[in-house]
Design an enzyme around this catalytic site. Structure first.
Site, PDB file in Angstrom:
ATOM      1  N   SER A  27      87.053  85.402  56.210  1.00  0.00           N
ATOM      2  CA  SER A  27      86.406  85.475  54.890  1.00  0.00           C
ATOM      3  C   SER A  27      87.441  85.408  53.772  1.00  0.00           C
ATOM      4  O   SER A  27      87.084  85.452  52.597  1.00  0.00           O
ATOM      5  CB  SER A  27      85.580  86.760  54.769  1.00  0.00           C
ATOM      6  OG  SER A  27      86.368  87.885  55.068  1.00  0.00           O
ATOM      7  N   THR A  49      49.566  75.758  24.939  1.00  0.00           N
ATOM      8  CA  THR A  49      49.206  76.177  26.291  1.00  0.00           C
ATOM      9  C   THR A  49      48.952  74.874  27.041  1.00  0.00           C
ATOM     10  O   THR A  49      48.473  73.898  26.437  1.00  0.00           O
ATOM     11  CB  THR A  49      47.935  77.056  26.330  1.00  0.00           C
ATOM     12  OG1 THR A  49      46.842  76.271  25.865  1.00  0.00           O
ATOM     13  CG2 THR A  49      48.070  78.288  25.458  1.00  0.00           C
ATOM     14  N   HIS A  50      49.305  74.854  28.310  1.00  0.00           N
ATOM     15  CA  HIS A  50      49.226  73.625  29.112  1.00  0.00           C
ATOM     16  C   HIS A  50      50.002  72.480  28.458  1.00  0.00           C
ATOM     17  O   HIS A  50      49.647  71.311  28.635  1.00  0.00           O
ATOM     18  CB  HIS A  50      47.775  73.184  29.331  1.00  0.00           C
ATOM     19  CG  HIS A  50      46.856  74.281  29.759  1.00  0.00           C
ATOM     20  ND1 HIS A  50      46.584  74.553  31.082  1.00  0.00           N
ATOM     21  CD2 HIS A  50      46.178  75.222  29.046  1.00  0.00           C
ATOM     22  CE1 HIS A  50      45.751  75.585  31.165  1.00  0.00           C
ATOM     23  NE2 HIS A  50      45.498  76.015  29.948  1.00  0.00           N
ATOM     24  N   SER A 107      75.482  58.539  25.685  1.00  0.00           N
ATOM     25  CA  SER A 107      75.305  57.680  26.848  1.00  0.00           C
ATOM     26  C   SER A 107      76.445  56.676  26.881  1.00  0.00           C
ATOM     27  O   SER A 107      76.917  56.216  25.848  1.00  0.00           O
ATOM     28  CB  SER A 107      73.969  56.958  26.736  1.00  0.00           C
ATOM     29  OG  SER A 107      74.004  55.777  27.506  1.00  0.00           O
ATOM     30  N   LYS A 162      71.932  57.161  21.943  1.00  0.00           N
ATOM     31  CA  LYS A 162      71.437  58.337  22.674  1.00  0.00           C
ATOM     32  C   LYS A 162      72.306  59.578  22.527  1.00  0.00           C
ATOM     33  O   LYS A 162      73.510  59.505  22.435  1.00  0.00           O
ATOM     34  CB  LYS A 162      71.289  58.013  24.165  1.00  0.00           C
ATOM     35  CG  LYS A 162      70.006  57.251  24.448  1.00  0.00           C
ATOM     36  CD  LYS A 162      69.743  57.169  25.921  1.00  0.00           C
ATOM     37  CE  LYS A 162      69.243  58.491  26.468  1.00  0.00           C
ATOM     38  NZ  LYS A 162      69.223  58.483  27.923  1.00  0.00           N
ATOM     39  N   ASN A 187      72.285  63.136  24.626  1.00  0.00           N
ATOM     40  CA  ASN A 187      71.601  63.782  25.747  1.00  0.00           C
ATOM     41  C   ASN A 187      71.827  65.300  25.757  1.00  0.00           C
ATOM     42  O   ASN A 187      72.938  65.757  25.557  1.00  0.00           O
ATOM     43  CB  ASN A 187      72.103  63.196  27.068  1.00  0.00           C
ATOM     44  CG  ASN A 187      71.843  61.713  27.159  1.00  0.00           C
ATOM     45  OD1 ASN A 187      70.832  61.229  26.645  1.00  0.00           O
ATOM     46  ND2 ASN A 187      72.758  60.985  27.773  1.00  0.00           N
ATOM     47  N   GLU A 205      69.591  70.708  30.092  1.00  0.00           N
ATOM     48  CA  GLU A 205      69.109  70.228  31.390  1.00  0.00           C
ATOM     49  C   GLU A 205      69.733  71.036  32.524  1.00  0.00           C
ATOM     50  O   GLU A 205      69.085  71.366  33.515  1.00  0.00           O
ATOM     51  CB  GLU A 205      69.469  68.743  31.570  1.00  0.00           C
ATOM     52  CG  GLU A 205      68.783  67.824  30.588  1.00  0.00           C
ATOM     53  CD  GLU A 205      69.338  66.404  30.677  1.00  0.00           C
ATOM     54  OE1 GLU A 205      70.255  66.077  29.898  1.00  0.00           O
ATOM     55  OE2 GLU A 205      68.884  65.642  31.533  1.00  0.00           O
TER      56      GLU A 205
HETATM   57  N1  ARG Z   1      85.396  90.735  56.104  1.00  0.00           N
HETATM   58  C1  ARG Z   1      84.427  91.700  56.505  1.00  0.00           C
HETATM   59  C2  ARG Z   1      83.174  91.559  55.641  1.00  0.00           C
HETATM   60  O1  ARG Z   1      83.283  91.021  54.623  1.00  0.00           O
HETATM   61  C3  ARG Z   1      84.980  93.077  56.375  1.00  0.00           C
HETATM   62  C4  ARG Z   1      84.335  94.082  57.268  1.00  0.00           C
HETATM   63  C5  ARG Z   1      84.673  93.787  58.678  1.00  0.00           C
HETATM   64  N2  ARG Z   1      84.205  94.817  59.556  1.00  0.00           N
HETATM   65  C6  ARG Z   1      84.194  94.651  60.880  1.00  0.00           C
HETATM   66  N3  ARG Z   1      83.699  95.623  61.582  1.00  0.00           N
HETATM   67  N4  ARG Z   1      84.603  93.555  61.450  1.00  0.00           N
HETATM   68  O2  ARG Z   1      82.095  91.996  55.998  1.00  0.00           O
END
Ligand code: ARG
Length: 456
Positions: free
Chosen positions: A18, A150-151, A272, A278, A280, A285
């Site tokens: 992560s 409305t609508h 554009s 134009k 835009n 948007e």
């Molecule tokens: N990177 C993990 C998360 O974001 C941290 C917690 C990990 N815990 C574990 N028991 N592997 O959830």
């Protein structure tokens, strides 16, 4: 079975890691680790000297991360492990004591709560800024008539101020929702350990105080399983973004040649590449199109949490990208909405012309009959007939003769022509929360009061 684990497969490593996204948690992770270490010294788990070495080391790691000269290692799975690894390189084996009486499960929940709290506060500031711009615009366009719809069919005229203030109140509810989100982060997860508590009688209250929580979570299982506060942020954000999408959509319509109600400044629109005439409304948007992305994050996150057995599951690592992208998207949209509205100039004549359509007074004429005792349902039918007749004759309502009126009702006299004169049907909406200018002035004062009484 071998006593030694095989090295992880690189594919598994890629899936499991992560670090690519959770490095944003670094400042919160450093802060909580320092509070944790201070508490461990306070309760005698670490010596004072060990604690100050760790705190100093964490300062150094934090500095490297902030300056961008922290070097990540291939083996770093997440930001928590990267920080601990680097800390140990700096301070030596005592670095390994940091994780005493803590698990990554309560650690990550704590980082997330800190992140959500800080960003909910920031989001509130941005919402407030947009509300200020809307209130200022309402004040500058207090008595500019425009059609209300409305609508998407012209229905009854309103003042532009009234229309703009409708967005003010939507955002005021968003503010409340983000305040609720802040409340939802009040309990400290840290100290829950992996799931069952830890083997030391730690002082969670002092960690809570140091990190700005009200107190510790009551239940260690709940503490590590809970991501409600993330869901609260994302769900408040989904609603707020939906509000911005409605604003964006109206601005797209209003800035079109067909409506011509407003023009955006060049700084918030694009030309554009091929059609020189134009302009835009890209920003508007994009306000429209960013909202479903946040709704998608809400659905995704609910899916992640759905049916998860207690307590921590690796699934929960998937909370982060949903949250981070939601925060970034919403904050950008709020800033863009604010900036874009600041550049908007409204066209009083076009608005008035569209609002001056006499057929918008049909309800007022029906009410004229009601005042003379005719039941509303009946007067509604009478006026519908009148409108049909006028359209067939190619006449405006005020161009119908008294003889023509008499074909529909014997109760339509001079007052009928008076109602149609001078746009009096706008000022007739005197009920509380209505568009009559005295009411809008009261409303604006209330809005100013909200702005003065609210701090982010
Ligand atoms: N990177 C993990 C998360 O974001 C941290 C917690 C990990 N815990 C574990 N028991 N592997 O959830």
């Amino acid at each position: 079975m071998s006593r030694f684990r095989e090295p992880p497969d690189p594919v598994f490593q890629r899936l499991n890691a992560s670090l690519g996204f959770d490095r944003r948690l670094a400042p919160y992770d450093i802060a909580q680790s320092q509070a944790h270490v201070a508490m461990l010294a306070e309760t005698g788990v670490l010596t004072g000297e060990e604690a100050s070495t760790l705190v100093r080391g964490l300062d150094e790691v934090g500095g490297e991360l902030e300056r961008g000269d922290f070097s990540f290692d291939d083996g770093d799975e997440d930001i928590h492990m990267a920080i601990e690894r680097r800390l140990t390189e700096i301070v030596g084996p005592v670095g390994g004591k940091l994780h005493t009486a803590r698990s990554r499960n309560d650690q990550v929940a704590t980082d997330m709560a800190l992140f959500v709290r800080e960003h909910a506060m920031r989001t509130r500031e941005r919402v407030l800024e947009l509300m200020r711009v809307l209130a200022d615009l309402a004040e500058r366009h207090l008595d500019w008539p425009m059609p209300g719809y409305t609508h998407l069919q012209r229905a009854q005229p309103v003042y532009l101020s009234h229309h703009l203030l409708a967005y003010f109140w939507m955002l005021q509810r968003d503010l409340d929702r983000f305040a609720g989100t802040i409340n939802a982060t009040a309990d400290l997860p840290l100290g829950a350990g992996a799931l069952a508590g830890v083997n030391w009688n730690t002082s969670r209250v002092s960690v809570a105080r140091a990190l700005g929580f009200d107190g510790p979570c009551e239940n260690s299982l709940d503490a590590v399983s809970n991501r409600d506060f993330v869901l609260d942020y994302v769900s408040a954000a989904a609603i707020c973004a939906m509000h911005l999408s409605r604003l964006g959509a109206e601005i797209v319509l209003w800035s079109s040649e067909e409506f011509g109600f407003l023009e955006l400044g060049d700084s918030f629109s694009s030309g554009s590449s091929i059609m020189p005439q134009k302009k835009n409304p890209d920003a508007a948007e994009l306000l429209r199109a960013k909202a479903p992305r946040i709704a998608g994050h809400l659905t995704g996150l609910l899916g992640v949490m759905h049916a998860l057995p207690l307590a921590y599951n690796k699934d929960m690592q998937e909370d982060k990208e949903h949250l981070f992208d939601t925060v970034d998207t919403l904050e950008l949209c709020l800033e863009a909405a604010t900036g874009m509205l600041r550049t908007a100039t409204f066209d009083r004549e076009r608005l008035a012309e569209a609002a001056g359509d006499e057929f918008l007074a049909a309800t007022d004429i029906a009410d004229l009959l009601v005042r003379q005792g005719v039941p509303f349902r009946e007067s509604h039918g009478t006026v519908a007939g009148l409108v049909r007749h006028a359209l067939e004759q190619g006449k405006k309502l005020s161009e119908l003769s008294p003889q023509e009126l008499a074909q529909f009702s014997d109760k339509l006299g001079d007052e009928y022509y008076a109602v149609l004169a001078n746009g009096s049907w706008l000022e007739s909406k005197v009920s509380e929360g209505g568009t009559a200018s005295a009411r809008v002035r009261d409303q604006l004062e209330l809005a100013r009061g909200v702005l003065e009484g609210t701090s982010a």
